[in-house]
Structure formats: structure tokens, C-alpha cells
Design a protein around this motif. Structure first.
Motif, PDB file in Angstrom:
ATOM      1  N   SER A  64      44.170  45.194  39.577  1.00  0.00           N
ATOM      2  CA  SER A  64      45.067  44.286  40.304  1.00  0.00           C
ATOM      3  C   SER A  64      44.626  42.840  40.113  1.00  0.00           C
ATOM      4  N   PHE A  65      43.334  42.617  40.185  1.00  0.00           N
ATOM      5  CA  PHE A  65      42.780  41.280  39.942  1.00  0.00           C
ATOM      6  C   PHE A  65      43.176  40.803  38.539  1.00  0.00           C
ATOM      7  N   ALA A  66      43.000  41.661  37.542  1.00  0.00           N
ATOM      8  CA  ALA A  66      43.320  41.276  36.161  1.00  0.00           C
ATOM      9  C   ALA A  66      44.800  40.929  36.010  1.00  0.00           C
ATOM     10  N   ARG A  67      45.667  41.686  36.664  1.00  0.00           N
ATOM     11  CA  ARG A  67      47.105  41.369  36.624  1.00  0.00           C
ATOM     12  C   ARG A  67      47.370  39.978  37.207  1.00  0.00           C
ATOM     13  N   MET A  68      46.714  39.668  38.318  1.00  0.00           N
ATOM     14  CA  MET A  68      46.900  38.356  38.947  1.00  0.00           C
ATOM     15  C   MET A  68      46.401  37.242  38.033  1.00  0.00           C
ATOM     16  N   VAL A  69      45.276  37.468  37.403  1.00  0.00           N
ATOM     17  CA  VAL A  69      44.727  36.462  36.496  1.00  0.00           C
ATOM     18  C   VAL A  69      45.655  36.273  35.301  1.00  0.00           C
ATOM     19  N   ARG A  70      46.134  37.367  34.709  1.00  0.00           N
ATOM     20  CA  ARG A  70      47.022  37.266  33.546  1.00  0.00           C
ATOM     21  C   ARG A  70      48.315  36.524  33.895  1.00  0.00           C
ATOM     22  N   TYR A  71      48.781  36.657  35.132  1.00  0.00           N
ATOM     23  CA  TYR A  71      49.961  35.924  35.562  1.00  0.00           C
ATOM     24  C   TYR A  71      49.685  34.417  35.568  1.00  0.00           C
ATOM     25  N   ARG A  72      48.502  34.038  36.047  1.00  0.00           N
ATOM     26  CA  ARG A  72      48.138  32.619  36.148  1.00  0.00           C
ATOM     27  C   ARG A  72      47.642  32.055  34.814  1.00  0.00           C
ATOM     28  N   GLN A  73      46.883  32.868  34.089  1.00  0.00           N
ATOM     29  CA  GLN A  73      46.259  32.429  32.844  1.00  0.00           C
ATOM     30  C   GLN A  73      46.511  33.494  31.769  1.00  0.00           C
ATOM     31  N   PRO A  74      47.677  33.457  31.140  1.00  0.00           N
ATOM     32  CA  PRO A  74      48.071  34.523  30.212  1.00  0.00           C
ATOM     33  C   PRO A  74      47.124  34.742  29.032  1.00  0.00           C
ATOM     34  N   ARG A  75      46.328  33.762  28.697  1.00  0.00           N
ATOM     35  CA  ARG A  75      45.424  33.901  27.550  1.00  0.00           C
ATOM     36  C   ARG A  75      44.083  34.545  27.922  1.00  0.00           C
ATOM     37  N   SER A  76      43.919  34.953  29.148  1.00  0.00           N
ATOM     38  CA  SER A  76      42.649  35.534  29.598  1.00  0.00           C
ATOM     39  C   SER A  76      42.299  36.787  28.805  1.00  0.00           C
ATOM     40  N   ARG A  77      41.010  36.958  28.575  1.00  0.00           N
ATOM     41  CA  ARG A  77      40.492  38.126  27.867  1.00  0.00           C
ATOM     42  C   ARG A  77      39.597  38.911  28.816  1.00  0.00           C
ATOM     43  N   PHE A  78      39.665  40.237  28.703  1.00  0.00           N
ATOM     44  CA  PHE A  78      38.957  41.100  29.641  1.00  0.00           C
ATOM     45  C   PHE A  78      38.135  42.169  28.946  1.00  0.00           C
ATOM     46  N   ILE A  79      37.062  42.523  29.627  1.00  0.00           N
ATOM     47  CA  ILE A  79      36.325  43.756  29.385  1.00  0.00           C
ATOM     48  C   ILE A  79      36.265  44.432  30.741  1.00  0.00           C
ATOM     49  N   PHE A  80      36.641  45.703  30.780  1.00  0.00           N
ATOM     50  CA  PHE A  80      36.611  46.457  32.028  1.00  0.00           C
ATOM     51  C   PHE A  80      35.441  47.427  32.003  1.00  0.00           C
ATOM     52  N   ILE A  81      34.827  47.601  33.166  1.00  0.00           N
ATOM     53  CA  ILE A  81      33.749  48.568  33.303  1.00  0.00           C
ATOM     54  C   ILE A  81      34.015  49.423  34.533  1.00  0.00           C
ATOM     55  N   SER A  82      33.508  50.643  34.501  1.00  0.00           N
ATOM     56  CA  SER A  82      33.680  51.510  35.657  1.00  0.00           C
ATOM     57  C   SER A  82      32.621  52.596  35.669  1.00  0.00           C
ATOM     58  N   GLY A  83      32.164  52.910  36.856  1.00  0.00           N
ATOM     59  CA  GLY A  83      31.265  54.034  37.046  1.00  0.00           C
ATOM     60  C   GLY A  83      32.023  55.341  37.131  1.00  0.00           C
ATOM     61  N   TYR A  84      33.342  55.273  37.156  1.00  0.00           N
ATOM     62  CA  TYR A  84      34.192  56.448  37.264  1.00  0.00           C
ATOM     63  C   TYR A  84      34.892  56.665  35.928  1.00  0.00           C
ATOM     64  N   LYS A  85      34.447  57.639  35.189  1.00  0.00           N
ATOM     65  CA  LYS A  85      35.003  57.880  33.855  1.00  0.00           C
ATOM     66  C   LYS A  85      36.510  58.126  33.891  1.00  0.00           C
TER      67      LYS A  85
END
Length: 124
Positions: A64-85
Motif C-alpha cells: 500500500s505504501f508503494a502504491r502511494m509513493v508511485r502515485y506521488r513519484q511515478p519514477r520510484s524504484r523498489f525492492i521488496f522484502i518479506s519474512g513471509y514467503k
């Protein structure tokens, strides 16, 4: 210097990532929850955001955070991590690679450099 924000609710893991990325030559900021991260994104644009997918109850998830960021800053780049496979597949709707914890920080550094040196995000 390239800037990276790490959005991670585990302070020990966040500190470890921050130290490693700083030694690798990045300007690193930490946000321990997605509300703090949104405030930082409002104040500054980051070259890369490393986002934990699962966040504590009561706050936006990393996706949800990433969606909000992409709305404000469409050029944003992400790496996602999770302890839940099982959460690794849910990030497919957003650009960015997904890593399951425990992560190899050398691989994360390599992925950051690859994304920042690579071609623009599709749709730009």
C-alpha cells in the motif's frame, strides 16, 4: 551519492541494512513504519526504496505504501522484502524485485546498482 530509504519495522534488521548500504556508498535513511516513510517521501525523492511487505497491524502494508509513493513519484524504484514467503508473489503488480528474508545484503546491493544503472521503469 545515490539515496536509499529502508522501510522496515524490525529496528535491528533496519540498522544492519543501513550500516551495510552506507558502507557500500549509499545515502541511507530508515523509516520503521509506513507512516514515517510517507513523511520522508513527501520531503524528499529517493533513488531506491527497500520496503518490507508486511507491516504491523494498524498501518499501511509495504505494498500500500508503494502504491502511494508511485502515485506521488511515478519514477520510484523498489525492492521488496518479506519474512513471509507466501507474500513474495503479491508484489508482482508493482515494479521491483522481491526477496525473502533472510536476505543476502550483497545481492541487495547488486540489485540496487543494477536497477539504478538500468533502463527506465516501464511506462516512463
Amino acid at each position: 551519492m545515490q539515496s536509499v530509504m529502508v522501510v522496515e519495522d524490525d529496528p535491528a534488521f533496519a540498522a544492519a541494512v543501513e550500516g551495510y548500504l552506507t558502507r557500500a556508498g549509499f545515502d541511507v535513511e530508515i523509516a520503521t513504519d509506513t507512516f514515517a516513510a510517507l513523511n520522508k517521501v513527501e520531503a524528499r525523492e529517493f533513488d531506491m526504496l527497500i520496503v518490507d511487505i508486511a507491516m504491523p497491524s494498524g498501518m499501511p502494508s509495504g505494498l500500500s505504501f508503494a502504491r502511494m509513493v508511485r502515485y506521488r513519484q511515478p519514477r520510484s524504484r523498489f525492492i521488496f522484502i518479506s519474512g513471509y514467503k507466501e507474500l513474495a508473489g503479491v508484489a508482482a503488480e508493482l515494479p521491483g524485485k522481491v526477496f525473502a528474508k533472510p536476505v543476502d545484503l550483497d545481492v541487495i546491493v547488486s540489485e540496487i546498482r543494477s536497477q539504478l544503472a538500468g533502463s527506465p521503469i516501464s511506462g516512463e
